[in-house]
Write an enzyme that holds these catalytic residues in place. Structure first.
Site, PDB file in Angstrom:
ATOM      1  N   ILE A  20     -52.019 111.314 -59.705  1.00 56.22           N
ATOM      2  CA  ILE A  20     -51.747 111.986 -60.970  1.00 56.22           C
ATOM      3  C   ILE A  20     -50.258 112.293 -61.137  1.00 56.22           C
ATOM      4  O   ILE A  20     -49.775 112.501 -62.259  1.00 56.22           O
ATOM      5  CB  ILE A  20     -52.570 113.288 -61.066  1.00 56.22           C
ATOM      6  CG1 ILE A  20     -52.672 113.775 -62.514  1.00 56.22           C
ATOM      7  CG2 ILE A  20     -51.997 114.368 -60.143  1.00 56.22           C
ATOM      8  CD1 ILE A  20     -53.700 114.872 -62.718  1.00 56.22           C
ATOM      9  N   LYS A  21     -49.513 112.273 -60.040  1.00 49.53           N
ATOM     10  CA  LYS A  21     -48.092 112.603 -60.082  1.00 49.53           C
ATOM     11  C   LYS A  21     -47.264 111.571 -60.852  1.00 49.53           C
ATOM     12  O   LYS A  21     -46.126 111.856 -61.240  1.00 49.53           O
ATOM     13  CB  LYS A  21     -47.546 112.750 -58.661  1.00 49.53           C
ATOM     14  CG  LYS A  21     -48.171 113.889 -57.862  1.00 49.53           C
ATOM     15  CD  LYS A  21     -47.768 115.250 -58.391  1.00 49.53           C
ATOM     16  CE  LYS A  21     -48.198 116.363 -57.452  1.00 49.53           C
ATOM     17  NZ  LYS A  21     -47.773 117.687 -57.904  1.00 49.53           N
ATOM     18  N   ASP A  22     -47.824 110.391 -61.082  1.00 52.37           N
ATOM     19  CA  ASP A  22     -47.104 109.393 -61.886  1.00 52.37           C
ATOM     20  C   ASP A  22     -46.761 109.946 -63.262  1.00 52.37           C
ATOM     21  O   ASP A  22     -45.706 109.651 -63.830  1.00 52.37           O
ATOM     22  CB  ASP A  22     -47.958 108.128 -62.077  1.00 52.37           C
ATOM     23  CG  ASP A  22     -48.107 107.320 -60.802  1.00 52.37           C
ATOM     24  OD1 ASP A  22     -47.491 107.698 -59.783  1.00 52.37           O
ATOM     25  OD2 ASP A  22     -48.832 106.320 -60.832  1.00 52.37           O
TER      26      ASP A  22
END
Length: 451
Positions: free
Chosen positions: A42-44
């Site tokens: 999800i850090k993208d």
């Protein structure tokens, strides 16, 4: 129609219904599976947003260097952005992070600096301090600072929240997310509560983090802080991305429970997720009595299990930390009070071996040359040979010797032993801490699994 680059694949990840693990929960439980992002986490989302905002504000210039302190996933997102946009990357991380994360960051061109975990945030050796120092020393560099950079939560306000609202057709009643930098839970919660203020937002924390007590009391209590194994969430300070007013409850989960749940998600739901997904769902299970039949719960599954293959998905790693309650070769031996291993030498006769088998009521015997196994004899194998040639009982063991038993580690799980014991191979050997051999047979394995 094609996409212009990998960054255009970020977001619009699937919402998948969970079934087996949550069968006793009356509500509908959905997982927002963000390992479908190109960087597998999800850090993208926030990594790209931080870069875009920095470019817009003139803080990140062409040919510059992106610096960040990261547990791995944010670094991956930043590295992808850097690849496409032409920046260099230097990441600081902690020595508790998995080797896979570090290797992946290096694979996409980043320089990785490993710092000690068990130091205060303002210690010059901490990964926060090292990142700040590098920004000062390196010309044309930009420290993203995911903890206090509000572009972090903005990314989730603009993408994660709207996606969940649309995918649930506005029916979401509970949002559950592990609490780390605060960006995912705060940004998503801000959007969702604008749509429906009654949506409950539950933050999942780890023991050893100070966030839970801060939420409940407003006090930053460093006495709450102690080392923990869980990765990707929990903090020893309060990042500026937090807005505690949009969070309704904090729930803490142990390192062990989060790791075990991650493995269950993989085995029972077919979703190969990371540590934080296990902790997120474990936290929900601890709160299941608060849910009703018509509730719709969305849990964030942050990243992919490939980053934890050497850790939570490794039996040895789990057992060393007391996380995996599995029976081992050692357990079987201890249960029978370390009975002496009965062996024969190659020079013994078949008749002598048969007498030993009768006396000790055993059907598998290792053949030892001195202190080391060189073969085996079995009741079944001897029976066939004696039946076809009665005179063979006077021959030496060397003439009827069978293939040696496999030798395994003393803490090998029973399930693994079962796969090594076959029709042709009736037992397994292992050395204990003193260097003495012990044997486990098919009967031993069956007995241990039946208890």
């Amino acid at each position: 129609m094609w996409l212009n680059n990998i960054l255009e694949t970020i977001g619009n990840t699937p919402l998948i219904k969970l079934n087996k693990i949550v069968k006793d929960i009356p509500a509908t439980v959905l997982a927002k599976v963000d390992y479908f992002n190109p960087g597998n986490s999800i850090k993208d989302r926030m990594a790209l947003k931080m870069v875009e905002v920095a470019e817009k504000e003139g803080k990140l210039k062409p040919g510059g260097t992106i610096i960040e302190c990261t547990s791995g996933n944010t670094g991956m997102g930043l590295a992808l952005a850097a690849c496409v946009k032409g920046y260099k990357c230097i990441f600081t991380t902690t020595d508790k992070q998995s080797k896979e994360k570090m290797d992946i960051l290096k694979a996409v061109g980043a320089e990785v600096i490993v710092c000690p975990t068990n130091v205060e945030p303002d210690d010059p050796r901490s990964y926060y301090s090292v990142a700040r120092r590098l920004e000062k020393e390196i010309p044309n560099s930009y420290l993203c600072n995911q903890y206090d950079n509000l572009a972090n939560r903005l990314a989730h306000y603009e993408t994660t929240g709207p996606e969940i609202w649309k995918q649930t057709e506005g029916k979401i009643t509970h949002f559950v997310c592990t609490a780390g930098t605060g960006g995912t839970i705060t940004g998503t919660a801000m959007y969702l509560k604008e749509q429906n203020p009654d949506i409950q937002v539950w933050a999942i924390d780890v023991y050893g983090s100070l966030l839970t007590k801060y939420f409940r009391t407003g006090e930053v209590d460093m006495n709450e802080v102690h080392p923990y194994i869980s990765e990707g969430f929990g903090e020893d300070f309060v990042p500026q991305n937090y807005d505690m007013s949009v969070i309704d409850h904090f729930e803490q989960v142990t390192d062990k429970d989060g790791a075990i749940m991650a493995r269950r998600i993989a085995k029972e739901e077919g979703l190969f997720c990371g540590y934080s997904a296990g902790s997120c769902l474990q936290g929900l299970m601890q709160l299941k009595d608060r849910l009703k039949k018509d509730d719709v719960v969305v849990c964030i599954f942050h990243d992919h299990g490939s980053r934890y293959v050497a850790k939570i998905y490794n039996d040895q790693w789990m057992m060393e930390r007391g996380f995996l309650d599995v029976k081992t070769f050692k357990d079987i031996v201890n249960a029978r009070a370390h009975k002496k291993l009965i062996t024969v030498q190659p020079t013994h006769t078949v008749a002598e071996a048969v007498e030993l088998m009768k006396k000790y009521d055993i059907d598998q015997v290792p053949v030892m040359n001195g202190e080391e196994p060189v073969g085996a004899i079995s009741e079944n194998g001897l029976f066939k040979k004696v039946f076809s040639d009665p005179e063979i009982k006077n021959a030496t063991i060397q003439s009827v010797i069978e293939t040696p038993y496999p030798v395994v580690a003393f803490d090998t799980p029973v399930e693994r032993l079962g796969s090594l014991i076959t029709k042709e191979n009736g037992a397994v050997l292992a050395k204990d801490e003193k260097g003495d051999y012990h044997i486990v047979t098919r009967y031993d394995v069956i007995q241990s699994l039946a208890k």
